[in-house]
Scaffold this active site. Structure first.
Site, mmCIF file in Angstrom:
data_model
loop_
_atom_site.group_PDB
_atom_site.id
_atom_site.type_symbol
_atom_site.label_atom_id
_atom_site.label_comp_id
_atom_site.label_asym_id
_atom_site.label_seq_id
_atom_site.Cartn_x
_atom_site.Cartn_y
_atom_site.Cartn_z
ATOM 1 N N GLY A 9 1.045 -1.005 -0.198
ATOM 2 C CA GLY A 9 0.119 -0.022 0.085
ATOM 3 C C GLY A 9 0.814 1.067 0.001
ATOM 4 N NE ARG A 33 -6.391 -1.596 -5.567
ATOM 5 C CZ ARG A 33 -7.488 -1.019 -5.373
ATOM 6 N NH1 ARG A 33 -8.457 -1.889 -4.907
ATOM 7 N NH2 ARG A 33 -7.593 0.184 -5.224
ATOM 8 C CB ALA A 76 -9.201 1.759 7.534
ATOM 9 C CB SER A 128 0.536 9.056 16.413
ATOM 10 O OG SER A 128 0.267 10.551 16.452
ATOM 11 C CD GLU A 189 -4.981 14.098 17.199
ATOM 12 O OE1 GLU A 189 -3.988 13.234 17.541
ATOM 13 O OE2 GLU A 189 -5.596 14.126 16.445
HETATM 14 P P1 NDP Z 1 -5.839 5.288 1.873
HETATM 15 O O1 NDP Z 1 -6.512 5.036 2.857
HETATM 16 O O2 NDP Z 1 -6.353 6.271 1.060
HETATM 17 O O3 NDP Z 1 -5.710 4.120 0.939
HETATM 18 C C1 NDP Z 1 -5.056 3.947 -0.326
HETATM 19 C C2 NDP Z 1 -4.164 2.729 -0.564
HETATM 20 O O4 NDP Z 1 -4.873 1.497 -0.132
HETATM 21 C C3 NDP Z 1 -3.728 2.707 -1.959
HETATM 22 O O5 NDP Z 1 -2.418 2.270 -1.792
HETATM 23 C C4 NDP Z 1 -4.525 1.554 -2.424
HETATM 24 O O6 NDP Z 1 -4.223 0.909 -3.781
HETATM 25 C C5 NDP Z 1 -4.756 0.652 -1.468
HETATM 26 N N1 NDP Z 1 -6.068 -0.020 -1.322
HETATM 27 C C6 NDP Z 1 -7.484 0.450 -1.418
HETATM 28 N N2 NDP Z 1 -8.300 -0.638 -1.741
HETATM 29 C C7 NDP Z 1 -7.707 -1.833 -1.892
HETATM 30 C C8 NDP Z 1 -7.948 -3.107 -2.060
HETATM 31 N N3 NDP Z 1 -8.957 -3.691 -2.115
HETATM 32 N N4 NDP Z 1 -6.850 -4.033 -2.257
HETATM 33 C C9 NDP Z 1 -5.477 -3.569 -2.167
HETATM 34 N N5 NDP Z 1 -5.218 -2.352 -1.954
HETATM 35 C C10 NDP Z 1 -6.047 -1.497 -1.653
HETATM 36 O O7 NDP Z 1 -4.001 5.535 1.997
HETATM 37 P P2 NDP Z 1 -3.471 6.444 3.264
HETATM 38 O O8 NDP Z 1 -1.807 6.282 2.955
HETATM 39 O O9 NDP Z 1 -4.106 7.786 3.525
HETATM 40 O O10 NDP Z 1 -3.608 5.483 4.388
HETATM 41 C C11 NDP Z 1 -3.068 4.235 4.584
HETATM 42 C C12 NDP Z 1 -3.736 3.623 6.226
HETATM 43 O O11 NDP Z 1 -3.198 4.353 7.098
HETATM 44 C C13 NDP Z 1 -5.328 3.707 6.314
HETATM 45 O O12 NDP Z 1 -5.553 2.623 7.121
HETATM 46 C C14 NDP Z 1 -5.480 4.794 7.048
HETATM 47 O O13 NDP Z 1 -6.479 4.938 8.002
HETATM 48 C C15 NDP Z 1 -4.019 5.128 7.915
HETATM 49 N N6 NDP Z 1 -3.765 6.452 8.171
HETATM 50 C C16 NDP Z 1 -3.115 6.595 9.224
HETATM 51 C C17 NDP Z 1 -2.700 8.052 9.438
HETATM 52 C C18 NDP Z 1 -2.008 8.227 10.625
HETATM 53 O O14 NDP Z 1 -1.577 9.367 11.216
HETATM 54 N N7 NDP Z 1 -1.716 7.107 11.250
HETATM 55 C C19 NDP Z 1 -3.018 9.051 8.678
HETATM 56 C C20 NDP Z 1 -3.558 8.835 7.542
HETATM 57 C C21 NDP Z 1 -3.955 7.453 7.103
HETATM 58 P P3 NDP Z 1 -4.287 1.561 -5.159
HETATM 59 O O15 NDP Z 1 -3.392 2.612 -5.158
HETATM 60 O O16 NDP Z 1 -3.948 0.301 -6.036
HETATM 61 O O17 NDP Z 1 -5.729 2.167 -5.196
#
Ligand code: NDP
Length: 486
Positions: A9, A33, A76, A128, A189
């Protein structure tokens, strides 16, 4: 096999985390993906370290050295579940799957159980610091087994933020412990942001100060006990001027706060555990009220009555000395309310640990929040000290440092709550934190009356102050008392 760690991812979070890993000497297998994201990462940042790009998940898994360790950073919910299963199908006993997304801790408990049954390790890891943290050093809260930590620990330590030389990561506990602690972090937070917002509102509406002047106040506060990332960025936001209109940025932003759910989870979990987290709860409800724009619009149309001296603090605001003194009162009210909100959050972690069988080191948790994460603050050293002193205490509010801090702040705190209430300015976290504090101090609460009511309408029984056992009064009869079980 050549990569010691892999990331699946490669959107904002995953790409940043991969680069951070590669920059710290890890060889990082990367898979997405759609290959276009992998290609972009390699083209733009491939020279930052050793990457092993994979076109397929099979190729990705094959490029990992054993025990294979893969961090999942996909969307998620279902996509994460799907990816966990796909990886588990390709991996072997002893390999480690890490979910570094913001997963709900009960999902993590469920997933850990399922993956463990297949002989693999599953680690739910709270991260975080957002995208910038993922790249430059996040604060990380991994759960999972001790065995998985042996492999994962040094890798995470290599990329974590540092606070006073220590990496901001520690093994939190088994299964869902990491995501649970990350959830409470987010809840805290919310409360922290809300008390800052309430302080701003009192200076803006109450004292009539301009945003730039209020920014200066927050900058000053950032030099003292309130020193923190959130206070620092508050000053930055308040100093910002909208380029299009030349107006203060704060005035052109819609006053409707968004949320993604971790604050709500923190409160729902606290309700299940029967731990009062009034600060976090009011912060979540405040965002809800702010987002109910139509309802507030209707209230304005209805002309709901307010106090005579609506909004402003009147002569207080027009007297520079009193105004200055009141700003200092607000600072102390903020500090006291913040202490209460953190104390409540730490109570939730203690109760969660009891309920789910985790051995949480609360001092260590405070330490790993000192860098990398959104609530990073000097203040966390004090919480860490409080827990490190080893004393058994039911609340941070009993720790000598915090006890004294509130003692010194409480007169100010009460003045602020009184003044704000008089002027009709909402201060849900200031006020509810003070009520919690006073409730905690109360030798006798009106809950005795509630017990009486419950016994009258539902024969729910009550305890007596002078005798053990459960009692019921024959309210509809002769008013005599019977002892339950007699
Ligand atoms: P997104 O939540 O926008 O997810 C996009 C990614 O998920 C892309 O790589 C996409 O692949 C992939 N994806 C979506 N659907 C599928 C699927 N069915 N099978 C395989 N891959 C899939 O990305 P973020 O980077 O914003 O966040 C990633 C994770 O981190 C999330 O769980 C989010 O909640 C968490 N997060 C945490 C933060 C923090 O501060 N800890 C801040 C932001 C996010 P493709 O490119 O092929 O579409």
């Amino acid at each position: 096999a050549e990569a010691n760690i892999g990331v699946v991812g490669l959107a904002a979070m995953g790409a940043s985390l991969s680069r951070n890993l590669a920059r710290h000497g890890n060889t990082v297998a990367v898979f997405n993906r759609h290959y276009s994201r992998t290609e972009t990462l390699m083209n733009e940042h491939g020279s930052e370290g050793r990457f092993v790009p994979a076109h397929t998940l099979q190729e990705f898994v094959a490029s990992l050295t054993r025990p294979r360790t893969a961090i999942i950073m996909v969307k998620a919910g279902d996509p994460t579940d799907q990816m966990i299963n796909d990886l588990a199908d390709l991996m072997e006993a002893g390999d480690i799957i890490v979910d570094a997304g913001n997963s709900y801790f009960k999902d993590t408990i469920r997933r850990e159980k399922a993956i463990r049954a297949r002989g693999l390790h599953f680690v739910g890891c709270g991260v975080s610091g957002g995208e910038e943290g993922a790249l430059l050093g996040p604060s990380m809260m991994p759960g999972g087994t001790d065995e998985s930590w042996e492999t994962l620990g040094p890798i995470l330590e290599s990329i974590a933020a540092r606070a006073e030389g220590e990496p901001c990561v520690t093994h939190i506990g088994t299964d869902g412990a990491g995501h649970f602690v990350k959830m409470v972090h987010n809840g805290i937070e919310y409360a922290d942001m809300q008390v800052i917002a309430e302080s701003y509102d009192l200076m803006r509406r109450g004292l009539g100060l301009e945003p730039g002047r209020i920014a200066d106040v927050f900058e000053e506060w950032n030099e003292g006990d309130l020193n923190s990332y959130l206070v620092q960025i508050t000053a930055q936001v308040l100093h910002h001027v909208d380029a299009r209109t030349g107006r203060p940025f704060i005035d052109i932003v819609k006053d409707q706060a968004g949320m993604k759910g971790t604050g709500t989870w923190t409160v729902q979990t606290a309700l299940d555990l029967a731990v009062p987290v009034t600060g976090i709860g009011e912060a979540v409800f405040s965002r809800g009220l702010s987002a109910s724009a139509d309802l507030r619009e209707e209230a304005a149309r209805e002309g709901l009555a307010g106090p005579v001296q609506e909004g402003g603090l009147g002569d207080l605001a027009s007297d520079p000395d009193r105004c200055k003194a009141f700003i200092e009162d607000i600072r102390k009210a903020l500090y006291a309310s913040k202490i209460v909100a953190y104390a409540q959050g730490f109570n939730e972690m203690e109760e969660g640990a009891r309920e789910y069988g985790w051995n949480l080191d609360l001092g260590a948790i405070a330490r790993i929040w000192r860098g990398g994460c959104i609530i990073r603050a000097k203040f966390l050293n004090r919480i860490s000290d409080a827990y490190a002193s080893g004393g058994e205490f039911g609340s941070l509010l009993f720790d000598p440092f915090f006890k004294q801090a509130i003692e010194e702040a409480q007169d100010s705190w009460r003045r602020v709550v009184t003044a704000a209430t008089g002027a009709g300015i909402p201060i849900p976290v200031f006020a509810s934190s003070l009520s919690y504090y006073d409730g905690l101090r109360s030798r006798r609460l009106p809950a005795a009356l509630i017990q009486g009511q419950r016994d009258l309408f539902g024969a729910h029984t009550y305890g007596r102050v002078d005798e053990s056992g459960a009692f019921h009064t024959l309210w509809a009869g002769d008013g005599s008392e019977i002892r339950q079980g007699d």
